[in-house]
Design a protein around this motif. Structure first.
Motif, short mmCIF file in Angstrom:
data_model
loop_
_atom_site.label_atom_id
_atom_site.label_comp_id
_atom_site.label_asym_id
_atom_site.label_seq_id
_atom_site.Cartn_x
_atom_site.Cartn_y
_atom_site.Cartn_z
N SER A 63 -1.56 -0.72 7.64
CA SER A 63 -2.63 0.49 8.39
C SER A 63 -2.66 1.54 6.81
O SER A 63 -3.55 2.68 6.70
N ILE A 64 -1.99 1.93 6.32
CA ILE A 64 -1.86 3.16 4.61
C ILE A 64 -2.25 1.53 3.88
O ILE A 64 -2.92 2.27 3.06
N SER A 65 -1.86 0.53 3.62
CA SER A 65 -2.27 -0.19 2.25
C SER A 65 -3.72 -0.90 2.97
O SER A 65 -3.88 -1.30 1.98
N ASN A 66 -4.06 -0.89 4.10
CA ASN A 66 -5.17 -1.60 4.66
C ASN A 66 -5.55 -3.13 4.06
O ASN A 66 -6.29 -3.48 3.19
N PHE A 74 3.06 -3.14 -4.77
CA PHE A 74 2.53 -2.05 -5.60
C PHE A 74 2.85 -1.79 -6.57
O PHE A 74 4.07 -1.79 -7.15
N ILE A 75 2.32 -0.62 -7.56
CA ILE A 75 2.51 -0.40 -8.89
C ILE A 75 1.98 1.20 -9.00
O ILE A 75 0.71 1.20 -8.62
N ASN A 76 3.14 2.00 -9.51
CA ASN A 76 2.50 3.57 -9.57
C ASN A 76 2.08 3.89 -8.16
O ASN A 76 1.13 4.25 -8.05
N GLY A 81 -1.62 -6.30 -4.68
CA GLY A 81 -2.25 -7.27 -3.54
C GLY A 81 -1.55 -7.92 -3.39
O GLY A 81 -0.29 -8.01 -2.87
N GLY A 82 -1.27 -9.51 -2.34
CA GLY A 82 -0.38 -9.73 -2.21
C GLY A 82 -0.29 -11.16 -2.70
O GLY A 82 -0.49 -11.13 -4.04
N SER A 83 -0.04 -12.24 -2.02
CA SER A 83 1.17 -12.96 -3.28
C SER A 83 -0.16 -14.60 -3.99
O SER A 83 0.12 -14.14 -4.87
N ASP A 84 -1.76 -14.09 -3.72
CA ASP A 84 -2.44 -15.30 -4.11
C ASP A 84 -2.43 -13.99 -5.23
O ASP A 84 -3.07 -14.74 -6.79
#
Length: 105
Positions: A63-66, A74-76, A81-84
């Motif tokens: 819910s935070i990252s959508n 996450f960078i900074n 994104g996810g795996s793909d």
């Protein structure tokens, strides 16, 4: 400290952070394994959170990252994104400069 505050603190304290199922040495799902393998090939360091051992984070982070699934890189403090997405960015060469810029070596 609320779960959201804890997540925001983790993001603030770690320039490169991977929320995943399991650990880099023992991923607990194929998507997390793919992400770890892609990152390993770059040689940059990163922190991780095993969401299987942190059920409140596992429940709250989407819910935070959508972003509904794991892993999440996450960078900074910004969701990459996810795996793909991670695998695609490693393959096209766009992730390495981002990691190098934050000093994850």
């Amino acid at each position: 400290m609320t779960t959201e505050e804890k997540i925001r603190k983790q993001l603030a304290e770690n320039a490169v952070l991977l929320y995943m199922k399991g650990t880099p040495d023992e991923p607990k799902c194929g998507f997390s394994r793919n992400a770890v393998e892609a990152l390993k090939g770059l040689g940059n360091s990163y922190a991780f959170v095993n969401v299987l051992e942190a059920p409140f984070i596992r429940e709250k982070l989407p819910s935070i990252s959508n972003w509904p699934t794991y892993p999440q890189l996450f960078i900074n403090g910004e969701l990459i994104g996810g795996s793909d997405v991670i695998v695609a960015m490693v393959e096209d060469g766009s992730l390495k400069p981002m990691l190098d810029a934050v000093g994850g070596a």
